[in-house]
Design an enzyme around this catalytic site. Structure first.
Site, PDB file in Angstrom:
ATOM      1  N   LYS A 159      54.203  -9.893  30.545  1.00 38.54           N
ATOM      2  CA  LYS A 159      54.875 -10.919  31.366  1.00 38.54           C
ATOM      3  C   LYS A 159      56.370 -10.650  31.404  1.00 38.54           C
ATOM      4  CE  LYS A 159      52.423 -12.356  33.255  1.00 38.54           C
ATOM      5  NZ  LYS A 159      51.019 -12.104  33.160  1.00 38.54           N
ATOM      6  N   ASN A 219      46.153  -2.035  56.129  1.00 40.34           N
ATOM      7  CA  ASN A 219      46.282  -2.046  54.663  1.00 40.34           C
ATOM      8  C   ASN A 219      45.367  -0.960  54.124  1.00 40.34           C
ATOM      9  OD1 ASN A 219      47.811  -4.300  54.942  1.00 40.34           O
ATOM     10  ND2 ASN A 219      46.424  -5.677  53.836  1.00 40.34           N
ATOM     11  N   GLY A 220      45.831  -0.276  53.075  1.00 35.42           N
ATOM     12  CA  GLY A 220      44.988   0.749  52.465  1.00 35.42           C
ATOM     13  C   GLY A 220      45.628   2.115  52.581  1.00 35.42           C
ATOM     14  N   HIS A 234      53.502   1.875  11.683  1.00 38.52           N
ATOM     15  CA  HIS A 234      53.069   3.213  12.106  1.00 38.52           C
ATOM     16  C   HIS A 234      53.907   3.726  13.272  1.00 38.52           C
ATOM     17  CE1 HIS A 234      49.660   2.974   9.433  1.00 38.52           C
ATOM     18  NE2 HIS A 234      49.404   1.773   9.920  1.00 38.52           N
ATOM     19  N   CYS A 257      50.157  -4.578  50.900  1.00 38.97           N
ATOM     20  CA  CYS A 257      50.449  -5.026  52.259  1.00 38.97           C
ATOM     21  C   CYS A 257      49.660  -6.285  52.621  1.00 38.97           C
ATOM     22  CB  CYS A 257      50.066  -3.944  53.246  1.00 38.97           C
ATOM     23  SG  CYS A 257      50.683  -2.325  52.842  1.00 38.97           S
ATOM     24  N   GLU A 301      49.970  -9.606  26.182  1.00 40.49           N
ATOM     25  CA  GLU A 301      50.193 -10.377  27.406  1.00 40.49           C
ATOM     26  C   GLU A 301      51.652 -10.852  27.479  1.00 40.49           C
ATOM     27  OE1 GLU A 301      48.992 -10.623  30.100  1.00 40.49           O
ATOM     28  OE2 GLU A 301      49.618 -12.505  30.979  1.00 40.49           O
ATOM     29  N   LYS A 320      50.720  -8.387  44.113  1.00 37.13           N
ATOM     30  CA  LYS A 320      49.785  -9.320  43.476  1.00 37.13           C
ATOM     31  C   LYS A 320      48.406  -8.691  43.338  1.00 37.13           C
ATOM     32  CE  LYS A 320      48.423 -13.314  41.855  1.00 37.13           C
ATOM     33  NZ  LYS A 320      48.781 -13.560  40.443  1.00 37.13           N
ATOM     34  N   TRP A 352      53.955  -2.627  52.002  1.00 33.11           N
ATOM     35  CA  TRP A 352      54.351  -2.176  50.660  1.00 33.11           C
ATOM     36  C   TRP A 352      54.190  -0.671  50.702  1.00 33.11           C
ATOM     37  CZ3 TRP A 352      51.963   0.007  46.234  1.00 33.11           C
ATOM     38  CH2 TRP A 352      52.607  -0.240  45.019  1.00 33.11           C
ATOM     39  N   ARG A 354      52.214 -11.072  47.701  1.00 31.59           N
ATOM     40  CA  ARG A 354      51.498  -9.819  47.480  1.00 31.59           C
ATOM     41  C   ARG A 354      52.463  -8.650  47.273  1.00 31.59           C
ATOM     42  NH1 ARG A 354      46.045  -9.789  49.681  1.00 31.59           N
ATOM     43  NH2 ARG A 354      46.277  -7.590  50.098  1.00 31.59           N
ATOM     44  N   GLU A 375      57.262  -7.548  33.494  1.00 32.13           N
ATOM     45  CA  GLU A 375      57.010  -7.711  34.927  1.00 32.13           C
ATOM     46  C   GLU A 375      58.126  -8.446  35.652  1.00 32.13           C
ATOM     47  OE1 GLU A 375      53.067  -9.780  34.853  1.00 32.13           O
ATOM     48  OE2 GLU A 375      52.685  -8.433  36.527  1.00 32.13           O
TER      49      GLU A 375
HETATM   50  O1  M6R Z   1      43.541  -9.472  40.396  1.00 32.12           O
HETATM   51  P1  M6R Z   1      43.379  -8.812  39.076  1.00 32.12           P
HETATM   52  O2  M6R Z   1      43.212  -9.777  37.940  1.00 32.12           O
HETATM   53  O3  M6R Z   1      42.306  -7.775  39.069  1.00 32.12           O
HETATM   54  O4  M6R Z   1      44.740  -8.040  38.842  1.00 32.12           O
HETATM   55  C1  M6R Z   1      44.916  -7.177  37.760  1.00 32.12           C
HETATM   56  C2  M6R Z   1      46.368  -6.856  37.555  1.00 32.12           C
HETATM   57  O5  M6R Z   1      46.886  -6.209  38.672  1.00 32.12           O
HETATM   58  C3  M6R Z   1      47.179  -8.114  37.272  1.00 32.12           C
HETATM   59  O6  M6R Z   1      46.683  -8.830  36.193  1.00 32.12           O
HETATM   60  C4  M6R Z   1      48.644  -7.757  37.016  1.00 32.12           C
HETATM   61  O7  M6R Z   1      48.777  -7.081  35.798  1.00 32.12           O
HETATM   62  C5  M6R Z   1      49.450  -9.044  37.082  1.00 32.12           C
HETATM   63  N1  M6R Z   1      50.625  -8.853  37.858  1.00 32.12           N
HETATM   64  C6  M6R Z   1      49.796  -9.571  35.754  1.00 32.12           C
HETATM   65  O8  M6R Z   1      50.687 -10.618  35.744  1.00 32.12           O
END
Ligand code: M6R
Length: 610
Positions: A487, A98-99, A506, A2, A483, A605, A74, A27, A490
């Site tokens: 990506k 938020n929270g 394996h 949020c 990574e 985010k 959110w 976010r 996501e």
């Molecule tokens: O702000 P942070 O680096 O702690 O965030 C960690 C993850 O939430 C963040 O890297 C997430 O996996 C991203 N969306 C990756 O693209």
């Protein structure tokens, strides 16, 4: 997660609140709303979906007034709906939050039993009722909030309006981020810095257990028990333009192209080329401390975790110190053995990820030293750490992290060289080569960005419809394979796995057939021959091979259906060049499919809830 924005000042609040919420869109959210002190009391407008729906609703309703709060939600408790969207109202009180309030069920029954009626499924509405109950007892808004929060367990950043105090906003926080922005004639609050950048660069970061009363002329900050707190605003060096798309179709693409600049900014002043060393007091350890470190524990989540895997390899290779990396959420969920002699490096773009924050706190409590690597100045993880070694990537808006990842790599490699030098594990010549190589990296990446984008756009035409994709690499390439897969998952919603190439036989080899693209990372390093063998094994199962090869590697390229070239570097520097085509691959697939690249579904985010 949020987003919160608040404004009290001489200007109309609604355009500022909407602009702030737009800047927080990255976010992630599913509904939005505003509350403004209008002439006849507080008026509220809420809408499900994107901000344009809220804007449409506002066109009908109008919302004049100079003091207001806004929120993007959110969903956690209660589905996305107008009734669950914030602000929540109880009597004269309106709240955005938020929270997560952990004891909300208990509080809800208690309130309902004493005659309060809930109109939403959210935990936030409880706060509105608690505050209302206290104002009915005759307490002013700040006192009512203080008294209410005594009953609340959990994480919160709240901004509250009351009809009886139309010239102020009261905010409070515990575990969820909140900043106060200060300018001539106006005071703001927000859950994240970019929301306020067009209005001020003077910001105060609130600490847990604090409450502030915001008025046009300034703010008063206190602890929840009422004790006064004096904290001067800090100047934030980010500019509003840094948080704009600048002609790119998406923030993610802009941020991929910004990587040379982000790396330059991150390396600036830290590479001591004369002494083949890293010059950074920010690491916060003396040479003696460096020698006495028993073990390094790297904690992070998501993409930042992938950076730490490379970090671990570098630390062991260059400093010869045992290093482990662990997902912060796992580390904090078990009784990890950690204590004096351990250096914990907590890596986080936002500096607010709850799991990384709590894991680092736990380690610190048990006697470890904590070094933060974060991008957001003054965020929670640096604040609780013994020292902070910032990345200087600038604001990252795309939910999929790119430029922050590459700058995390830079900081982790710099730290490894620094530690290796102090422990006598690397000599002048080796350190000199690394430092010189790092200094050249921004240019090396920059020179190939356009051609890599073109090549990948072309490759993606043949592969975008694949339902499963495998990324393979060894050593540092393994971290980049993880990574690359994250990506792609996501932002394009394609199922992808990153695998250590040696592990393929394996298990994952069973997945391979002519429909599965396998993206193989082939830097010219000590693993090259073995990676080539793994590639052959995949080819033998008719998998379609896309190679990430160094320029001129005709032997490797001949094994691939398609390939993209990267510059040849030393092994230690290969992650910097290898990851760029993978970021572009994910971007191009997502763009081809037309997904919401910058705000992928279900993702936020900054993950500030459990
Ligand atoms: O702000 P942070 O680096 O702690 O965030 C960690 C993850 O939430 C963040 O890297 C997430 O996996 C991203 N969306 C990756 O693209």
């Amino acid at each position: 997660m949020c987003g919160i924005v608040g404004h009290v000042g001489d200007e109309q609040a609604t355009p500022i609140l909407l602009d702030g919420l737009r800047r927080l869109e990255y976010r992630g959210y599913d509904s939005a709303g505003l509350a403004v002190h209008a002439r006849d009391g507080i008026e509220i407008v809420r809408a499900v979906g994107k901000l344009r729906n809220l804007e449409k609703a506002l066109l009908q309703e109008g919302l004049p007034g100079k003091v207001g709060i806004g929120h993007t939600r959110w969903a956690t408790h209660g589905r996305p709906s107008e009734v669950n969207a914030h602000p929540h109202v109880a009597g004269p009180v309106a709240v955005v939050h938020n929270g997560i309030i952990e004891n909300h069920l208990e509080l809800r029954s208690e309130l309902e039993a004493s005659g309060f009626t809930m109109s939403s499924d959210t935990d936030t509405e409880i706060i509105a009722h608690l505050v209302h109950r206290e104002t009915k007892e005759g307490h002013d808004l700040a006192t009512a909030i203080r008294r209410s929060l005594e009953h609340v367990e959990g994480a919160y950043a709240i901004a509250v309006l009351s009809e009886s105090e139309p010239d102020r906003i009261v905010v409070a926080k515990n575990a969820s981020p909140l900043v106060i922005g200060v300018s001539q004639g106006a005071t703001y609050c927000a859950s994240d810095i970019p929301a306020l950048l067009p209005y001020t660069n003077q910001m105060v970061f609130m600490e847990d257990g604090e409450l502030a009363v915001l008025e046009a002329e300034g703010f008063t900050l206190t602890k929840l028990d009422g004790t006064e707190v004096s904290r001067r605003p800090r100047s934030i060096s980010w500019s509003p333009v840094m948080a704009e798309k600048d002609g790119y179709k998406h923030f993610m693409l802009k941020e991929i192209f910004e990587q040379p600049r982000a790396l330059e900014d991150t390396l600036r002043g830290r590479l001591d080329r004369e002494n083949a060393d890293i010059a950074t007091p920010e690491i916060g350890l003396s040479d003696e401390d460096a020698k006495s470190i028993r073990r390094v524990i790297l904690l992070a989540c998501g993409t930042s975790h992938h950076a730490t895997i490379a970090g671990r390899y570098w630390i062991e290779e260059l400093a010869k110190v045992p290093a482990i990396t662990e997902l912060a959420s796992e580390f904090r969920g078990r009784d990890a053995v950690v204590g004096e002699g351990d250096l914990v490096i907590a890596v986080s773009q936002s500096g607010e990820t709850i799991d990384t924050l709590m894991a680092a706190k736990e380690a610190k409590k048990r006697g470890a030293k904590v070094l933060a690597i974060a991008n957001v100045n003054g965020s929670a993880i640096p604040r609780m750490s013994d020292a902070s070694f910032y990345t200087h990537a600038g604001p990252e808006i795309g939910v999929a992290s790119t430029k922050c990842f590459i700058t995390q790599l830079a900081n982790l490699l710099m730290f490894s060289i620094w530690l290796g030098r102090r422990r006598g594990a690397i000599d002048n010549a080796q350190a000199g080569e690394l430092v010189e190589g790092l200094a050249r990296i921004p240019q090396v990446i920059g020179e190939r960005l356009r051609i890599t984008h073109l090549t990948i756009s072309d490759i993606v035409r043949d592969f975008a419809d694949a339902r499963d994709v495998l990324f393979l690499g060894r050593g540092l390439g393994y971290a980049m394979a993880l990574e690359g897969a994250l990506k792609l998952k996501e932002i394009s919603y394609v199922h992808a796995e990153g695998y250590a190439a040696g592990e393929m036989k394996h298990g994952p080899i069973a997945l391979l057939d002519a429909r599965v693209p396998v993206i193989v990372l082939m830097p010219k390093d000590r693993h090259y021959e073995r990676v080539s063998s793994n590639l052959q094994e995949a080819r033998a199962r008719e998998a379609r091979i896309v190679g990430v090869t160094v320029a001129g590697d005709t032997q490797g390229q001949a094994l691939c259906e398609r390939f993209v070239e990267v510059a040849e570097t030393s092994e230690a520097l290969s992650p910097f060049v290898m990851v760029v085509p993978l970021q572009l691959y994910a971007y191009c697939v997502a763009d081809h499919k037309g997904t919401d690249v910058d705000q992928p579904r279900n993702l936020a985010k900054t993950v500030t809830v459990e």
